[in-house]
Design an enzyme around this catalytic site. Structure first.
Site, PDB file in Angstrom:
ATOM      1  N   THR A 225       0.812  -1.229   0.000  1.00 55.04           N
ATOM      2  CA  THR A 225       0.000   0.000   0.000  1.00 55.04           C
ATOM      3  C   THR A 225       0.837   1.267   0.000  1.00 55.04           C
ATOM      4  OG1 THR A 225      -0.113  -0.179   2.399  1.00 55.04           O
ATOM      5  CG2 THR A 225      -2.020  -0.996   1.135  1.00 55.04           C
ATOM      6  N   CYS A 226       2.150   1.128   0.088  1.00 61.47           N
ATOM      7  CA  CYS A 226       2.984   2.316   0.291  1.00 61.47           C
ATOM      8  C   CYS A 226       4.241   2.141  -0.550  1.00 61.47           C
ATOM      9  CB  CYS A 226       3.303   2.396   1.790  1.00 61.47           C
ATOM     10  SG  CYS A 226       4.261   3.791   2.327  1.00 61.47           S
TER      11      CYS A 226
END
Ligand code: GRE
Length: 333
Positions: free
Chosen positions: A250-251
């Site tokens: 997600t990052c």
């Protein structure tokens, strides 16, 4: 320096005079003066602005504001009232004041629609939200904006191409009781504000909001709510430990890249030359914006500090006004 732009500057509705005084009595040494200043949108402010070289102010509704209202209908009605009041109050002074939208953050679609109305119909320049939205039957729960259900809202923010200011609010309910009740002097600027905002901002980072909305611009105050001093350590743990464990899903970028591409910090309420210098190294002059935090802080303290702080002329202009002009598209100003 003339023509400075300030953008974390609070006002309150006159009908909340009593509430405002009560709130101010928690931290202002002169609550009556504070209540008077915060409910005056233009007259007293223009005098201070002229006296201290502030050309333009972006006004926003004071904390905790609508984020304190856990009934969704009441929250939405208050947000609309605040936005209409702000628009009508600054209409005759468009050369000196701009508006930051106030939103109820109970429902992402409703928040997006009110933001659109504020930008397209009222001519506001951005939006300011006071950390998490209180929610639940007794207001003890809270809404963060870092889950996928908020994508519709963030898509609207980026489509409208306006900055989002993540401002603190006071801890409430059981969180207050557990963490802060026995440490009440730490509520607000000494600690709780920065903890709340830094948690929420890093939630946006690690839950992928900036990956899904790469053009999103989020501003935090007080020279970065304690985050700049910790960037190296956050980066080290994200890159060397958390990403191999799964954070990468997600990052995708590094914390330094999010700070370079999506995040801005302001000088609101933090007039420290050594901290500013540190932030110049860690965050860079292109991502720092002058602000006061009036009426929680004074024009005199902020402006006399900024006007005399030793910076090269280019950086001084960028931070004092040019960055804000660019970010908020204040072309005519
Ligand atoms: C604020 O900015 O909202 C604020 C408060 C209380 C103390 C200081 C402060 O609400 O900056």
């Amino acid at each position: 320096m003339h023509g400075k732009i300030a953008l974390e500057e609070a006002f309150a509705l006159p009908r909340f005079q009593k509430k405002t005084q009560w709130w101010a009595s928690l931290f202002a040494t002169d609550p009556a003066k504070h209540a008077k200043e915060i409910t005056d949108l233009t007259d007293t402010r223009i005098k201070y602005m002229d006296q201290h070289g502030v050309g333009y102010t972006l006004l926003s509704y004071t904390a905790p504001g609508v984020q304190d209202v856990w009934d969704p209908k009441e929250a939405q009605a208050l947000a609309v009232e605040v936005n209409d009041y702000l628009a009508s109050s600054i209409k005759a002074h468009a050369d000196r004041f701009g508006g930051m939208a106030t939103l109820s953050m109970h429902d992402p679609r409703e928040a997006a629609a009110e933001l659109r109305r504020c930008i397209e119909q009222l001519g506001f320049k951005g939006v300011l939200v006071n950390d998490t939205q209180r929610t639940g039957a007794d207001g003890d729960d809270m809404i963060f904006y870092d889950g996928p259900e908020w994508d519709i809202f963030w898509s609207t923010v980026t489509e409208l191409d306006v900055p989002f200011y993540l401002h603190p609010r006071n801890p409430t309910g059981s969180i207050y009781e557990k963490l802060w009740a026995q440490r009440k002097w730490l509520v607000g600027p000494p600690l709780s504000f920065a903890q709340g905002v830094s948690l929420h901002l890093l939630g946006l980072v690690t839950n992928g909001v900036f990956d899904r909305h790469p053009r999103l611009q989020v501003i935090i105050g007080h020279l970065g709510e304690h985050l700049p001093i910790d960037l190296w350590r956050i980066n080290h743990w994200f890159e060397d430990v958390k990403k191999p464990l799964g954070l990468k899903a997600t990052c995708e970028k590094t914390i330094y890249e999010y700070f370079a591409q999506n995040i801005w910090i302001t000088t609101s309420g933090n007039f420290s030359t050594s901290v500013l210098r540190f932030c110049l190294g860690e965050v860079g002059a292109d991502r720092i914006l002058f602000s006061i935090d009036y009426p929680f802080e004074s024009f005199g303290d902020a402006c006399e500090w900024y006007d005399t702080v030793q910076l090269n002329e280019t950086d001084k202009k960028k931070i004092g006004k040019e960055n804000a002009k660019r970010l908020f598209k204040l072309g005519g100003y």
